[in-house]
Structure formats: C-alpha cells, structure tokens
Scaffold this active site. Structure first.
Site, PDB file in Angstrom:
ATOM      1  N   ARG A  39     -13.340  72.406 -37.802  1.00 53.58           N
ATOM      2  CA  ARG A  39     -13.435  71.359 -37.766  1.00 53.58           C
ATOM      3  C   ARG A  39     -12.406  70.351 -37.656  1.00 53.58           C
ATOM      4  NH1 ARG A  39     -17.157  66.956 -39.277  1.00 53.58           N
ATOM      5  NH2 ARG A  39     -15.847  65.129 -40.416  1.00 53.58           N
ATOM      6  N   ILE A  74     -16.343  61.584 -35.342  1.00 53.88           N
ATOM      7  CA  ILE A  74     -17.000  62.671 -35.374  1.00 53.88           C
ATOM      8  C   ILE A  74     -17.387  62.581 -36.670  1.00 53.88           C
ATOM      9  CG2 ILE A  74     -14.105  63.311 -36.239  1.00 53.88           C
ATOM     10  CD1 ILE A  74     -15.666  66.550 -35.878  1.00 53.88           C
ATOM     11  N   SER A  75     -19.077  62.975 -36.468  1.00 52.92           N
ATOM     12  CA  SER A  75     -19.776  62.367 -37.338  1.00 52.92           C
ATOM     13  C   SER A  75     -19.210  63.032 -38.658  1.00 52.92           C
ATOM     14  CB  SER A  75     -20.956  62.611 -37.078  1.00 52.92           C
ATOM     15  OG  SER A  75     -21.263  62.386 -35.692  1.00 52.92           O
ATOM     16  N   GLN A  76     -19.485  62.824 -39.832  1.00 58.20           N
ATOM     17  CA  GLN A  76     -19.343  63.148 -41.336  1.00 58.20           C
ATOM     18  C   GLN A  76     -20.022  64.544 -40.997  1.00 58.20           C
ATOM     19  OE1 GLN A  76     -21.218  60.355 -44.249  1.00 58.20           O
ATOM     20  NE2 GLN A  76     -21.464  62.073 -45.348  1.00 58.20           N
TER      21      GLN A  76
END
Ligand code: SAH
Length: 231
Positions: A39, A74-76
C-alpha cells in the site's frame, strides 16, 4: 519489483490486516491480499527526510483513507475490505471496478485471483496507474487486468456482462447501465448518496429484470462525478 518493500512494511501490513479483521472482516483471502499489496507504494513518497518517510509509512498503514493527489483518495483499508467482502468473489470471476484512483483496490482484487476491468475518469490518474502497476510487478501480460480512461456511469458495455461490479466513489444514484451489465446472479456494490456520507448498497441481479437491494451501513467517499466534456 521496483518498489521497496521491507520487513518493516510487511509487519505494518500484518498489523493493518489484523485491525481490519478486528473490525469484522473474516475472509482469509481478503486478509491475505491486504497483507500482500504494498500500500505504501501507491502514494507518492515524501522524499524530504527519513523522518517524514517514517511518519508517512506508519500513517499509510493506519486504517484510514489517504490523499493521492488530483483531489482523490486511496480508500481506507477497512472500506476496501468491506466492499470486497460484499462481492463474495470467486477465483476467475470478471469484476468491473469504477474509480481506479491509486490502483490499490485493483491490486487487491488481482491478488484474490479475479479478472479486473477498471475505469478512471481523471486522465492523469489513469496514466499514472497504467505505468505504476507494471512497475510494482503487475505485468499486464501476466495478470488479468485492463485499465480504461472513461466514464464509469456508462460502464463497459463492450466487455459486459460482469460477475460483479464495484463502485469506489459516492454515486448520487444507481446508474442503470451498471445494472444491465451484470450477469444474472451477479452483484453491484455501490455507495449511494450525495454530500458527506453514503449508504453502502448491494444489488443482486436475480433475473434479467429483477433486482434485490440491501443496505450495508454508512460510509464516506469522494463523489462519482458526472461526465466531463471530451469523454
Ligand atoms: N479504488 C480507488 C479509490 C479511488 S477514489 C483506490 O483503491 O485507490 C474514487 C475514484 O473514482 C477517483 O479516482 C475518481 O477520479 C474516480 N471517479 C469519479 N467519478 C468517476 C466516473 N464517473 N467514472 C470513473 N471514475 C470516476
């Protein structure tokens, strides 16, 4: 792999996956994908100092969304995992993702063994992810994915039908073309609502023109934007 992925990064990811598990995600395939995808490399690095780099790396592995530029996020990790769990994916399935963004969710889906078609309406993001995914090892000749610059409201009729469709931006309404592009038995997961929060909706297509709709709680997404001139 062009990205630097140390045992420290891997340790932080393990912790992140545990945190997501603690919030109710039990599917080992999803948790393994969260542990796998680096990530930290999906967000432009802070190069100014090692201190800042350290702060950035621990921040990106917290269970929170993070800005990726162009006003997008960027999503959780929990949200990525929760939406993915609602899709109940099986290996080999064909999935349409609306909102490529950083490409993080695309990589998580690839690690789960599905085929991904992903659409992004911001050209800079689309171009960046097209270069970046191969750089970190997702060679498009070896991994089953295709990225598109286009309007997610229209879906991808030429590649339909899809087993499942995932929308990763908040939609003011449910786009009809996406329902049409589902296989019978397929699912559409989409956060619906304007303003600050959205309701996570899952729609199951039970016959050519029958759908069952469920609600799965409140979330917060960047908006699914209407068509831009030129698309
Ligand atoms: N899945 C992404 C999250 C992206 S945020 C990730 O894992 O990083 C939502 C994305 O949807 C943004 O990149 C935004 O530009 C894109 N988007 C917004 N409206 C869109 C539309 N109509 N069609 C395609 N993409 C859209």
């Amino acid at each position: 792999m062009a990205c630097i992925d140390t045992s420290k990064h891997q340790g932080l990811r393990k912790r992140m996956a545990k945190e997501v598990q603690g919030k109710g995600i039990s599917d080992p395939v999803i948790l393994a994908a969260l542990e796998k995808v680096p990530r930290h490399s999906f967000v432009d690095r802070l190069k100014e100092s090692t201190m800042m780099e350290t702060a950035f790396v621990s921040r990106i592995y917290e269970d929170q969304a993070f800005p990726i530029g162009a006003g997008q996020t960027i999503s959780q990790p929990f949200t990525v995992a929760f939406q993915t769990s609602l899709l109940e994916l099986k290996r080999g399935e064909k999935v349409l993702e609306i909102g490529t963004g950083s490409g993080y969710q695309t990589a998580v889906l690839l690690e789960m063994g599905v085929k991904v078609f992903s659409i992004e309406r911001q050209k800079t993001l689309y171009e960046k992810v097209k270069r970046f995914l191969p750089e970190i090892g997702y060679d498009p000749f070896k991994w089953p994915y295709k990225l598109f610059y286009g309007d997610g409201y229209a879906g991808l009729p030429a590649f339909s039908p899809f087993d499942n469709i995932l929308v990763t931006a908040g939609a003011p309404f449910i786009p009809e073309p996406l329902k049409q592009q589902l296989k019978v038995g397929g699912k559409l997961v989409i956060p619906v609502g304007e303003g600050d929060s959205q309701i996570m909706i899952r729609i199951k297509k039970i016959s050519e023109n029958e759908f069952v709709t469920e609600e799965h709680g409140k979330f917060r997404f960047v908006p699914l934007l209407e068509n831009k001139a030129g698309l």
